[in-house]
Design an enzyme around this catalytic site. Sequence first.
Site, mmCIF file in Angstrom:
data_model
loop_
_atom_site.group_PDB
_atom_site.id
_atom_site.type_symbol
_atom_site.label_atom_id
_atom_site.label_comp_id
_atom_site.label_asym_id
_atom_site.label_seq_id
_atom_site.Cartn_x
_atom_site.Cartn_y
_atom_site.Cartn_z
ATOM 1 N N GLY A 183 0.840 -1.208 0.000
ATOM 2 C CA GLY A 183 0.000 0.000 0.000
ATOM 3 C C GLY A 183 0.874 1.258 0.000
ATOM 4 N N HIS A 184 1.895 1.270 0.878
ATOM 5 C CA HIS A 184 2.803 2.432 0.911
ATOM 6 C C HIS A 184 3.535 2.577 -0.419
ATOM 7 C CE1 HIS A 184 2.743 1.257 5.320
ATOM 8 N NE2 HIS A 184 2.373 2.514 5.369
ATOM 9 N N MET A 233 -4.523 -3.960 3.041
ATOM 10 C CA MET A 233 -3.176 -4.037 3.623
ATOM 11 C C MET A 233 -3.033 -3.023 4.757
ATOM 12 S SD MET A 233 -0.495 -4.834 0.670
ATOM 13 C CE MET A 233 -0.776 -6.205 -0.433
#
Length: 284
Positions: free
Chosen positions: A36-37, A184
């Site tokens: 996700g990041h 996530m």
Amino acid sequence: MEITRTPAEMQETAGRLRRDGFRIGFVPTMGYLHEGHLSLVRASKERTDKTVASIFVNPAQFGPNEDLDRYPRDFERDLDMLASAKCNIVFAPTNDGMYPEGNRTFVEVTGLQDGLCGRTRPGHFRGVATVVTKLFNAVQPHVAFFGQKDAQQAAVIRRLVRDLLIPVDIVVCPIVRESDGLAMSSRNIYLSPSERAQAPVLNRSLLEARAMFDGGEKSAGALAHRIRDILATADLGSVEYIEIVDRDSLEPVTELARPALVALAVYFGKTRLIDNIVLGEKGK
Ligand code: PAF
């Protein structure tokens, strides 16, 4: 990849980049990175010239009984992941750097910070708004990237930059999910195998709400009722809230006449999972 440790050093670097005509993209994180990041880093790389990611576990956004001490950390792994994603600069300040002795200034986005997650996490969004303001002042980005998974946080930040005339464009990127639909999160690591097996129920309930909405159901009560029934099939889960609110004001809605945020928080053991979906957006 450059690593910057102090706000002053970061400001100097940002000033140099700006003077050289680069557009700075910023991805704020608390580390223990996941896909996700990295999707935010990729979005930043597509739209800006230099990407800065921060890694800072912000004590001000954790309540006294929350998981600040056990929040997962792996700085070396984070650096490897950011380097592979071709992030340009990592800003990893210390607590003292971000909250110098005698710090007395905090930022509050009243109204937006109190409902949904704010109800059981008082002070959380004050901590988020404060640290994000400080991070913006250190990194001086043109654009900052946040994940839709923290939908209330995104609404708080959008309002913060608008109200305080902060010249940063806010881009909110889609939720990244595991193959079984679980959103996530760095905190997913806390789930036991049996909790992990049941956790995709959040996404399943939201997809069912979308199917009902697409089929013509516009009553928030009916959608929430169905979501609750689906969540109840996971016996290890305990619902904290199911809320259907206006996407921007976060005020509860009864009929879905304009885009609405359907947001959930569910405990599995001590792990609190959140997830959401926006219904009624054009083109979705
Ligand atoms: O979303 C997060 O990881 C944090 O709330 C943020 C935006 C980095 C502020 O500490």
